[in-house]
Design an enzyme around this catalytic site. Structure first.
Site, PDB file in Angstrom:
ATOM      1  N   LYS A   1      -4.258  57.941   4.720  1.00  0.00           N
ATOM      2  CA  LYS A   1      -5.032  58.237   5.720  1.00  0.00           C
ATOM      3  C   LYS A   1      -4.506  57.255   7.025  1.00  0.00           C
ATOM      4  O   LYS A   1      -4.174  58.040   7.986  1.00  0.00           O
ATOM      5  CB  LYS A   1      -6.403  57.896   5.805  1.00  0.00           C
ATOM      6  CG  LYS A   1      -7.691  58.848   5.395  1.00  0.00           C
ATOM      7  CD  LYS A   1      -7.388  60.356   5.305  1.00  0.00           C
ATOM      8  CE  LYS A   1      -6.223  60.886   4.953  1.00  0.00           C
ATOM      9  NZ  LYS A   1      -6.430  62.196   4.198  1.00  0.00           N
TER      10      LYS A   1
ATOM     11  N   GLU B   1      -5.521  56.450  -1.174  1.00  0.00           N
ATOM     12  CA  GLU B   1      -5.901  57.256  -0.054  1.00  0.00           C
ATOM     13  C   GLU B   1      -6.302  56.820   1.286  1.00  0.00           C
ATOM     14  O   GLU B   1      -5.940  57.272   2.347  1.00  0.00           O
ATOM     15  CB  GLU B   1      -7.248  57.892  -0.591  1.00  0.00           C
ATOM     16  CG  GLU B   1      -7.761  59.118   0.222  1.00  0.00           C
ATOM     17  CD  GLU B   1      -7.025  60.013   0.823  1.00  0.00           C
ATOM     18  OE1 GLU B   1      -5.897  60.326   0.184  1.00  0.00           O
ATOM     19  OE2 GLU B   1      -7.505  60.826   1.778  1.00  0.00           O
TER      20      GLU B   1
ATOM     21  N   GLU C   1      -0.921  58.713   8.031  1.00  0.00           N
ATOM     22  CA  GLU C   1      -0.909  59.926   8.550  1.00  0.00           C
ATOM     23  C   GLU C   1      -1.208  60.209  10.059  1.00  0.00           C
ATOM     24  O   GLU C   1      -0.645  60.801  10.816  1.00  0.00           O
ATOM     25  CB  GLU C   1      -1.819  60.841   7.815  1.00  0.00           C
ATOM     26  CG  GLU C   1      -1.355  61.325   6.597  1.00  0.00           C
ATOM     27  CD  GLU C   1      -2.368  62.180   5.574  1.00  0.00           C
ATOM     28  OE1 GLU C   1      -1.974  63.180   5.041  1.00  0.00           O
ATOM     29  OE2 GLU C   1      -3.761  61.797   5.658  1.00  0.00           O
TER      30      GLU C   1
ATOM     31  N   LYS D   1      -0.906  70.958   7.651  1.00  0.00           N
ATOM     32  CA  LYS D   1      -2.004  70.790   6.771  1.00  0.00           C
ATOM     33  C   LYS D   1      -1.768  71.795   5.495  1.00  0.00           C
ATOM     34  O   LYS D   1      -2.089  71.215   4.384  1.00  0.00           O
ATOM     35  CB  LYS D   1      -3.182  71.516   7.455  1.00  0.00           C
ATOM     36  CG  LYS D   1      -4.343  71.270   6.380  1.00  0.00           C
ATOM     37  CD  LYS D   1      -5.791  71.189   6.875  1.00  0.00           C
ATOM     38  CE  LYS D   1      -6.906  70.731   6.276  1.00  0.00           C
ATOM     39  NZ  LYS D   1      -6.647  69.441   5.675  1.00  0.00           N
TER      40      LYS D   1
ATOM     41  N   CYS E   1       4.342  76.831   9.130  1.00  0.00           N
ATOM     42  CA  CYS E   1       3.888  77.893  10.176  1.00  0.00           C
ATOM     43  C   CYS E   1       2.865  78.739   9.862  1.00  0.00           C
ATOM     44  O   CYS E   1       2.355  79.090   8.860  1.00  0.00           O
ATOM     45  CB  CYS E   1       5.334  78.806  10.034  1.00  0.00           C
ATOM     46  SG  CYS E   1       6.989  77.970  10.229  1.00  0.00           S
TER      47      CYS E   1
ATOM     48  N   ARG F   1      -1.046  74.689  10.658  1.00  0.00           N
ATOM     49  CA  ARG F   1      -0.087  75.044   9.742  1.00  0.00           C
ATOM     50  C   ARG F   1       1.237  74.445  10.433  1.00  0.00           C
ATOM     51  O   ARG F   1       2.254  74.603   9.766  1.00  0.00           O
ATOM     52  CB  ARG F   1      -0.100  76.481   9.472  1.00  0.00           C
ATOM     53  CG  ARG F   1      -1.163  76.922   8.994  1.00  0.00           C
ATOM     54  CD  ARG F   1      -0.968  78.446   8.695  1.00  0.00           C
ATOM     55  NE  ARG F   1      -0.013  78.697   7.697  1.00  0.00           N
ATOM     56  CZ  ARG F   1      -0.182  78.759   6.326  1.00  0.00           C
ATOM     57  NH1 ARG F   1      -1.207  78.506   5.850  1.00  0.00           N
ATOM     58  NH2 ARG F   1       0.710  78.823   5.509  1.00  0.00           N
TER      59      ARG F   1
ATOM     60  N   ASN G   1       7.094  82.746   7.663  1.00  0.00           N
ATOM     61  CA  ASN G   1       6.508  81.575   7.253  1.00  0.00           C
ATOM     62  C   ASN G   1       7.297  81.522   5.819  1.00  0.00           C
ATOM     63  O   ASN G   1       7.142  82.378   5.074  1.00  0.00           O
ATOM     64  CB  ASN G   1       4.991  81.713   7.018  1.00  0.00           C
ATOM     65  CG  ASN G   1       4.573  80.602   6.284  1.00  0.00           C
ATOM     66  OD1 ASN G   1       3.445  80.876   5.448  1.00  0.00           O
ATOM     67  ND2 ASN G   1       5.066  79.467   6.299  1.00  0.00           N
ATOM     68  N   GLY G   2       7.928  80.242   5.450  1.00  0.00           N
ATOM     69  CA  GLY G   2       8.686  80.198   4.279  1.00  0.00           C
ATOM     70  C   GLY G   2       9.934  79.739   4.470  1.00  0.00           C
ATOM     71  O   GLY G   2      10.335  79.253   5.596  1.00  0.00           O
TER      72      GLY G   2
ATOM     73  N   TRP H   1       6.586  75.031  12.113  1.00  0.00           N
ATOM     74  CA  TRP H   1       6.726  73.711  11.624  1.00  0.00           C
ATOM     75  C   TRP H   1       8.186  73.656  11.203  1.00  0.00           C
ATOM     76  O   TRP H   1       8.690  74.465  10.180  1.00  0.00           O
ATOM     77  CB  TRP H   1       5.627  73.557  10.505  1.00  0.00           C
ATOM     78  CG  TRP H   1       6.056  72.148   9.870  1.00  0.00           C
ATOM     79  CD1 TRP H   1       5.228  70.893  10.439  1.00  0.00           C
ATOM     80  CD2 TRP H   1       6.815  71.712   8.833  1.00  0.00           C
ATOM     81  NE1 TRP H   1       5.726  69.828   9.704  1.00  0.00           N
ATOM     82  CE2 TRP H   1       6.375  70.165   8.717  1.00  0.00           C
ATOM     83  CE3 TRP H   1       7.574  72.119   7.904  1.00  0.00           C
ATOM     84  CZ2 TRP H   1       7.174  69.552   7.706  1.00  0.00           C
ATOM     85  CZ3 TRP H   1       8.064  71.576   6.855  1.00  0.00           C
ATOM     86  CH2 TRP H   1       7.767  70.119   6.777  1.00  0.00           C
TER      87      TRP H   1
ATOM     88  N   HIS I   1       3.211  40.384  -7.776  1.00  0.00           N
ATOM     89  CA  HIS I   1       4.572  41.075  -8.424  1.00  0.00           C
ATOM     90  C   HIS I   1       5.571  41.514  -7.271  1.00  0.00           C
ATOM     91  O   HIS I   1       6.265  42.574  -7.771  1.00  0.00           O
ATOM     92  CB  HIS I   1       4.354  42.186  -9.490  1.00  0.00           C
ATOM     93  CG  HIS I   1       3.350  41.512 -10.591  1.00  0.00           C
ATOM     94  ND1 HIS I   1       4.297  40.803 -11.607  1.00  0.00           N
ATOM     95  CD2 HIS I   1       2.252  41.982 -11.209  1.00  0.00           C
ATOM     96  CE1 HIS I   1       3.273  40.390 -12.550  1.00  0.00           C
ATOM     97  NE2 HIS I   1       2.514  40.951 -12.147  1.00  0.00           N
TER      98      HIS I   1
HETATM   99  C1  G6P Z   1      -0.387  68.383   3.166  1.00  0.00           C
HETATM  100  C2  G6P Z   1      -1.681  67.984   3.788  1.00  0.00           C
HETATM  101  C3  G6P Z   1      -2.371  66.900   3.116  1.00  0.00           C
HETATM  102  C4  G6P Z   1      -2.759  67.671   1.681  1.00  0.00           C
HETATM  103  C5  G6P Z   1      -1.467  68.182   1.045  1.00  0.00           C
HETATM  104  C6  G6P Z   1      -1.916  68.919  -0.388  1.00  0.00           C
HETATM  105  O1  G6P Z   1       0.341  67.334   2.841  1.00  0.00           O
HETATM  106  O2  G6P Z   1      -1.351  67.408   5.068  1.00  0.00           O
HETATM  107  O3  G6P Z   1      -3.434  66.844   3.525  1.00  0.00           O
HETATM  108  O4  G6P Z   1      -3.607  66.550   0.862  1.00  0.00           O
HETATM  109  O5  G6P Z   1      -0.657  68.982   1.920  1.00  0.00           O
HETATM  110  O6  G6P Z   1      -2.507  70.114   0.046  1.00  0.00           O
HETATM  111  P1  G6P Z   1      -3.565  71.058  -0.776  1.00  0.00           P
HETATM  112  O7  G6P Z   1      -3.791  72.047   0.126  1.00  0.00           O
HETATM  113  O8  G6P Z   1      -2.762  71.432  -1.894  1.00  0.00           O
HETATM  114  O9  G6P Z   1      -4.631  70.240  -1.170  1.00  0.00           O
END
Ligand code: G6P
Length: 610
Positions: free
Chosen positions: A486, A482, A489, A605, A2, A27, A99-100, A74, A505
């Site tokens: 990506k 990674e 996501e 994010k 949020c 957020r 938020n929280g 969120w 395996h």
């Molecule tokens: C969320 C974001 C990711 C990020 C992760 C950790 O899941 O969507 O993109 O890698 O948080 O966030 P940070 O701000 O701690 O790198």
């Protein structure tokens, strides 16, 4: 997660709040709402979906007023509905944005229901509104009511509160979730992130854990700490240019941020390199002494940042000769770690506010680490303020939810750490070569980004697929992880990253013509082994897409193999370079699939809840 924004201004605040929400949408973006004080009464709109829906609603029915609070959600407790959207009101006497997560909300709710309060949402937040109303009814000021109420809350919160009893006042509070105060000229603001307020101010106060703040007409700001003492907190100038929060000529923030990488990698290196090392002082004045005592490193992170840490483990062991342990923060914080003497605790985080990473740092403080270092993109964030040392990654604001430039600049910071903390495993000559290679890296990245058109064409092979496998070896195994992250996501294609040697395996059983296999194949010591693994895929009818150095000798004469060649790069830096085509691949697949690239479903994010 949020996002919160609030304002007490000399003008109508609707536009300020709305713009703030748009900038905070990273957020959370499942519903949004705004409450504004109009003629000493609370007026509110709440809508389901993105902030654009609230914008449309406000265009038809504006909310005029000089004080207000707003929220983009969120969902944690309760589905994304208008009734669950914030602000939550109690009998139009109190409005609150949160938020929280309030962990003890069920007990509080039972008490409030017994006292006659009717709940209209499934959220944990609504208990705060009713508790505040209850305290206000007893004659407390709004500030005292918030101070009294937060003492009963368990969990994490950043709050914005208002009441018609005190029309020109907004109260904020933070514990476990971020909240900054924006200092205007005779105006004052609150937000989860300074970015939300760059349109109105560049001066910010970062609240400490447990702080309460009162914003009043005329820009008056009063801060009280968790012990009830009135305190002065420093005002910081915000460094980023406001233009960083716009897409420019790019179709998506993610694409803009991918293409910013040569520039931000250059910025991350600026002034931090010597002839054959990195300058330890870049990590803070105490860094040289702390690095001298460092015998081991514990890396902690979440998501993409965790993958950066996985790459760094290879570097720190190979070039610095420092043993490394790495773990995701959500697991580490509940373990009972045994800490070897001289272990440095290093957190990696783009935002510096990720709840699990922050909790891991706080947990680590009592465990006997030699010190803590935060590698982070947000100056003034909680993680930075609470760590002994910090290195800023200088990526600039990253708006796309899928992390790109934040990841590659974290890798730069981790390579700087490798060079600065080195215990002599790499010779001075080897180190000097890496330093020289780092200086040319922005240019090589530009050459890779010029392959964008080829990668866009290649993406067509993925648009109809439901699964994909990413393979790498050594420091490229985390690059494969990674790449897979990506793709899932932003394109919602199920993808797995695997160390190529593990293929036989288990995952080999999945390989057929419907399972594209993507591999990164730089010309390193493991190339021949990787090539054998790729043969195993071809022999099972799998279709291969390989990003490789010129001259690696992968036979691409048959239809089942597509190879895209990357320019040569120093072996140590290949993980960084090979990340770029995987970012572009995911981006183009997502565009072809028509997904919401910058704000993928169900994600946010900045993850400020556990
Ligand atoms: C969320 C974001 C990711 C990020 C992760 C950790 O899941 O969507 O993109 O890698 O948080 O966030 P940070 O701000 O701690 O790198």
């Amino acid at each position: 997660m949020c996002g919160i924004v609030a304002a007490v201004a000399q003008r109508n605040v609707q536009g300020i709040l709305l713009e703030g929400l748009k900038r905070l949408e990273y957020r959370g973006y499942d519903s949004a709402g705004m409450t504004v004080m109009h003629k000493s009464a609370l007026t509110r709109h709440r809508t389901v979906g993105k902030v654009a829906a609230l914008d449309e609603c406000l265009a038809n029915a504006p909310l005029p007023g000089k004080a207000g609070i707003a929220h983009t959600r969120w969902a944690t407790h309760g589905k994304p509905t208008a009734a669950n959207a914030h602000p939550h009101h109690s009998d139009d006497q109190v409005a609150v944005v949160h938020n929280g997560i309030i962990e003890n909300f069920e007990g509080l709710k039972r008490e409030l229901e017994a006292a006659g309060y009717a709940f209209s949402s499934q959220t944990d937040t609504e208990v705060i509104a009713h508790r505040l109303a209850d305290t206000l009814a007893g004659g407390a000021t709004l500030f005292d009511a918030v101070q009294h109420t937060v003492r009963t809350l368990g969990g994490a919160y950043a709050l914005g509160v208002m009441s018609p009893r005190e029309p020109g006042v907004v109260i904020g509070a933070r514990q476990g979730s971020p909240l900054v105060v924006g200092v205007g000229i005779d105006e004052a603001f609150l937000a989860s992130d300074p970015l939300a307020l760059l349109q109105v101010t560049d001066r910010f106060i970062y609240l400490e854990e447990g702080d309460l703040v009162e914003l009043k007409n005329g820009g008056r700001i009063r801060i009280v700490d968790r012990d009830g003492q009135t305190v002065e907190r420093p005002v910081h100038m915000f460094e980023y240019a406001d233009g960083a929060a716009s897409k420019g000529n790019y179709r998506h923030f993610m694409l803009k941020e991918i293409f910013e990488q040569p520039a931000v990698i250059g910025a991350a290196l600026e002034g931090r390199l010597g002839e054959a090392s990195a300058l330890a002082e870049s990590f803070g004045p105490e860094a040289p002494a702390l690095f001298a005592q460092t015998r081991q490193i514990q890396l902690i992170a979440c998501g993409t940042s965790y993958h950066a840490g996985l790459v760094a483990r290879y570097w720190l062991e190979r070039y610095a000769g420092v043993p490394v342990q790495i773990e995701v923060a959500s697991e580490f914080r509940y373990r009972h770690p045994v800490v070897a003497d001289g272990t440095l605790f290093v957190t990696l985080s783009q935002s510096g506010e990720t709840a699990d990473t922050l909790a891991a740092l706080r947990f680590a403080k009592a465990l006997g680490y030699v010190g803590s270092l935060a590698i982070c993109n947000v100056p003034g964030s909680s993680l930075v303020r609470e760590s002994d040392l910090a290195l800023m990654t200088r990526a600039g604001p990253e708006i796309g939810v899928a992390s790109t430039k934040a990841f590659t600049t974290q890798l730069i910071a981790l390579m700087l750490l490798t060079l600065a903390v080195g215990k002599g495993r790499a010779s001075a000559g080897e180190q000097a070569e890496i330093v020289a290679a780092l200086k040319t890296l922005p240019d090589i990245c530009r050459q890779v980004l010029a392959l964008d058109g080829d990668i866009e064409t290649l993406a067509q092979a993925f648009a109809e697929k439901r699964h994909a496998l990413f393979l790498g070896r050594g420091a490229h195994f985390p690059v494969a992880l990674e790449g897979a992250l990506k793709l899932k996501e932003i394109s919602y294609i199920h993808a797995e990253g695997y160390p190529a040697g593990e293929l036989k395996h288990g995952p080999l059983a999945l390989v057929d013509s419907e399972m594209p296999v993507i591999s990164v194949a730089p010309n390193d010591a493991l190339l021949e082994k990787l090539k054998s693994n790729l043969q195993e895929v071809r022999a099972r009818g799998g279709e291969l897409f390989v990003f490789a150095d010129e001259g690696v000798g992968i036979d691409d004469s048959e239809d089942d193999v597509t190879v895209l060649y990357l320019p040569p790069v120093h072996e140590a830096l290949a993980p960084l370079l090979y990340t770029l085509p995987l970012q572009l691949l995911s981006y183009h697949v997502a565009v072809l699939k028509g997904t919401d690239v910058d704000q993928p479903r169900n994600l946010a994010k900045s993850v400020t809840v556990e």
